[in-house]
Design a protein around this motif. Structure first.
Motif, short mmCIF file in Angstrom:
data_model
loop_
_atom_site.label_atom_id
_atom_site.label_comp_id
_atom_site.label_asym_id
_atom_site.label_seq_id
_atom_site.Cartn_x
_atom_site.Cartn_y
_atom_site.Cartn_z
N ARG A 31 -15.64 9.67 15.07
CA ARG A 31 -14.69 9.10 16.01
C ARG A 31 -15.24 7.78 16.53
O ARG A 31 -16.40 7.44 16.27
CB ARG A 31 -14.45 10.06 17.18
CG ARG A 31 -15.72 10.38 17.99
CD ARG A 31 -15.42 11.35 19.12
NE ARG A 31 -15.16 12.69 18.60
CZ ARG A 31 -14.63 13.67 19.33
NH1 ARG A 31 -14.27 13.45 20.58
NH2 ARG A 31 -14.46 14.86 18.80
N ALA A 32 -14.42 7.05 17.25
CA ALA A 32 -14.86 5.78 17.82
C ALA A 32 -15.26 5.93 19.29
O ALA A 32 -15.88 5.03 19.85
CB ALA A 32 -13.76 4.73 17.69
N GLU A 33 -14.91 7.07 19.89
CA GLU A 33 -15.18 7.27 21.31
C GLU A 33 -16.33 8.25 21.50
O GLU A 33 -16.59 9.13 20.67
CB GLU A 33 -13.94 7.82 22.02
CG GLU A 33 -12.72 6.92 21.96
CD GLU A 33 -11.97 7.04 20.64
OE1 GLU A 33 -12.16 8.06 19.95
OE2 GLU A 33 -11.22 6.11 20.31
N ILE A 34 -17.03 8.10 22.62
CA ILE A 34 -18.11 9.01 22.98
C ILE A 34 -17.52 10.17 23.77
O ILE A 34 -17.00 9.98 24.87
CB ILE A 34 -19.16 8.29 23.84
CG1 ILE A 34 -19.69 7.05 23.14
CG2 ILE A 34 -20.31 9.24 24.17
CD1 ILE A 34 -20.62 6.21 24.00
N PRO A 35 -17.59 11.40 23.26
CA PRO A 35 -17.06 12.54 24.02
C PRO A 35 -17.94 12.84 25.24
O PRO A 35 -19.10 12.42 25.31
CB PRO A 35 -17.09 13.68 23.01
CG PRO A 35 -18.10 13.28 22.00
CD PRO A 35 -18.10 11.79 21.94
N GLU A 36 -17.39 13.58 26.18
CA GLU A 36 -18.10 13.86 27.43
C GLU A 36 -19.42 14.58 27.18
O GLU A 36 -20.44 14.28 27.80
CB GLU A 36 -17.21 14.70 28.36
CG GLU A 36 -17.83 14.99 29.72
CD GLU A 36 -18.14 13.73 30.52
OE1 GLU A 36 -19.10 13.74 31.30
OE2 GLU A 36 -17.41 12.73 30.34
N VAL A 37 -19.44 15.55 26.26
CA VAL A 37 -20.67 16.27 25.99
C VAL A 37 -21.74 15.34 25.43
O VAL A 37 -22.93 15.50 25.71
CB VAL A 37 -20.41 17.45 25.02
CG1 VAL A 37 -19.98 16.95 23.65
CG2 VAL A 37 -21.62 18.35 24.92
N ALA A 38 -21.33 14.33 24.69
CA ALA A 38 -22.28 13.37 24.15
C ALA A 38 -22.83 12.46 25.23
O ALA A 38 -23.99 12.05 25.18
CB ALA A 38 -21.62 12.54 23.05
N ARG A 39 -22.02 12.12 26.23
CA ARG A 39 -22.51 11.31 27.35
C ARG A 39 -23.67 12.02 28.05
O ARG A 39 -24.69 11.40 28.39
CB ARG A 39 -21.39 11.04 28.34
CG ARG A 39 -20.27 10.15 27.83
CD ARG A 39 -19.30 9.86 28.95
NE ARG A 39 -18.19 9.02 28.51
CZ ARG A 39 -17.54 8.20 29.30
NH1 ARG A 39 -17.86 8.11 30.57
NH2 ARG A 39 -16.54 7.47 28.83
N ASP A 76 -15.91 4.87 27.05
CA ASP A 76 -15.76 5.64 25.81
C ASP A 76 -16.28 4.91 24.58
O ASP A 76 -16.58 5.55 23.57
CB ASP A 76 -14.29 5.99 25.58
CG ASP A 76 -13.79 7.05 26.55
OD1 ASP A 76 -14.62 7.67 27.23
OD2 ASP A 76 -12.56 7.23 26.63
N ARG A 77 -16.37 3.58 24.62
CA ARG A 77 -16.70 2.80 23.43
C ARG A 77 -17.95 1.94 23.59
O ARG A 77 -18.24 1.14 22.72
CB ARG A 77 -15.51 1.90 23.07
CG ARG A 77 -14.21 2.62 22.79
CD ARG A 77 -14.25 3.35 21.47
NE ARG A 77 -14.41 2.45 20.35
CZ ARG A 77 -13.39 1.90 19.68
NH1 ARG A 77 -12.15 2.17 20.03
NH2 ARG A 77 -13.61 1.11 18.65
N THR A 78 -18.69 2.11 24.69
CA THR A 78 -19.80 1.20 24.97
C THR A 78 -21.06 1.97 25.35
O THR A 78 -21.03 2.81 26.25
CB THR A 78 -19.46 0.22 26.11
OG1 THR A 78 -18.23 -0.42 25.81
CG2 THR A 78 -20.55 -0.82 26.26
N LEU A 79 -22.17 1.66 24.68
CA LEU A 79 -23.47 2.23 25.00
C LEU A 79 -24.38 1.14 25.56
O LEU A 79 -24.49 0.06 24.99
CB LEU A 79 -24.12 2.82 23.74
CG LEU A 79 -25.53 3.39 23.93
CD1 LEU A 79 -25.47 4.68 24.74
CD2 LEU A 79 -26.19 3.64 22.57
N THR A 80 -25.02 1.43 26.69
CA THR A 80 -26.01 0.53 27.27
C THR A 80 -27.40 1.12 27.04
O THR A 80 -27.62 2.30 27.30
CB THR A 80 -25.77 0.34 28.77
OG1 THR A 80 -24.50 -0.28 28.97
CG2 THR A 80 -26.84 -0.55 29.38
#
Length: 300
Positions: A31-39, A76-80
């Protein structure tokens, strides 16, 4: 769906392995979005493996570390990432500007890993990555380890065009390494490889060979190698914080007779190194003795 997720090299590798249908099934996880469990998973991690090409187009894999929270999903689409490669790291210069990156967040203590691919840009304290793909991988071949923080001062890097005897011994005893590859468009990927100590064969001071075990049939790494042979390897010394970076080219040996000679191998991969960089004390983490994965095939 597979046609949307996979590029031509990945589909070619799936065809050669006779696993197109399984690859199509596995594509549902991308997927292109980060799911909540992955956060939540990312917030707990102290380490991230990152792969990219340098300014000369050579692929490298490196490791970034920070206290839990240094990885954050801003949306959902950005990692810092609150870290960047150190000045002597092979990817330091490249990541002072925009770059296509592949990333792997891995938690050996709980046999979990998550892959993310996207486009990185430097920030004041680290990197911001706009994500294109996010997906979890199966936990096979991850050796269980627990991390502890330790004071670390990186030594000056040691550069060479071939592996020294000590480096060959290091690799021959390794149970884990990481590999960075990219497709023809430069989209990068970082992946994990694990097995019993000795699963990586040191063929010569510049050539390594390892078995490709059964997996999720995505063939991201081998698919990239079908169209672009450049690759980078990373070996970590889990007890001292030293790292060993290798860059070069890799190819897949699809001959079933060759794979049959190696327990558990579906096929073999051969890597030829063109440059080696060893940095002692590069990582401020020390890891416990491993509990081997129950999936590791025996090594002859």
């Amino acid at each position: 769906m597979a046609a949307d997720v996979y590029h031509q090299g990945e589909r070619a590798a799936q065809r050669r392995a006779g696993l197109l249908d399984q690859g199509a099934f596995s594509s549902r996880a991308v997927r292109a979005e980060i799911p909540e469990v992955a956060r939540k998973f990312l917030l707990a991690q102290p380490m991230l493996v990152l792969g990219a090409a340098d300014d000369q187009g050579r692929m490298w894999a490196t490791v970034l570390t920070g206290r839990p929270g240094f990885l954050r999903a801003e949306d959902d689409r950005t990692l810092t990432i609150d870290a960047r490669p150190a000045p002597d790291d092979p990817l330091h210069d490249r990541l002072t500007g925009p770059a296509q990156v592949g990333m792997l967040a891995i938690e050996p203590g709980r046999h979990r890993r998550m892959r993310m691919n996207g486009r990185a840009a430097p920030t004041g304290s680290g990197l911001r990555v706009d994500l294109d793909q996010v997906y979890s991988n199966c936990p096979k071949y991850i050796q269980k380890r627990q991390p502890e923080w330790a004071a670390a001062t990186a030594a000056p890097p040691k550069h060479s065009s071939a592996l020294t005897p000590d480096q060959q011994k290091w690799i021959a005893g390794a149970d884990t390494f990481f590999i960075a590859t990219a497709d023809l468009d430069g989209d990068a990927d970082a992946s994990h490889r694990g097995g019993a100590p000795g699963f990586v064969e040191v063929v010569s001071p510049t050539v390594l060979r390892w078995p490709d075990y059964v997996g999720n049939a995505m063939f991201n790494t081998l698919g990239n190698l079908e169209v672009q042979p450049r690759a980078g390897l990373l070996f970590c010394d889990w007890s001292t914080g030293a790292v060993l970076h290798l860059t070069g080219t890799a190819r897949t040996d699809w001959d079933p007779a060759h794979a049959a000679a190696v327990p558990g191998a579906e096929r073999l991969v051969e890597f030829t190194a063109t440059e080696v960089v060893e940095i002692a004390g590069a990582v401020p983490l020390r890891w416990s003795a491993p509990v081997p994965s129950r999936f590791n095939p025996p090594v002859t």
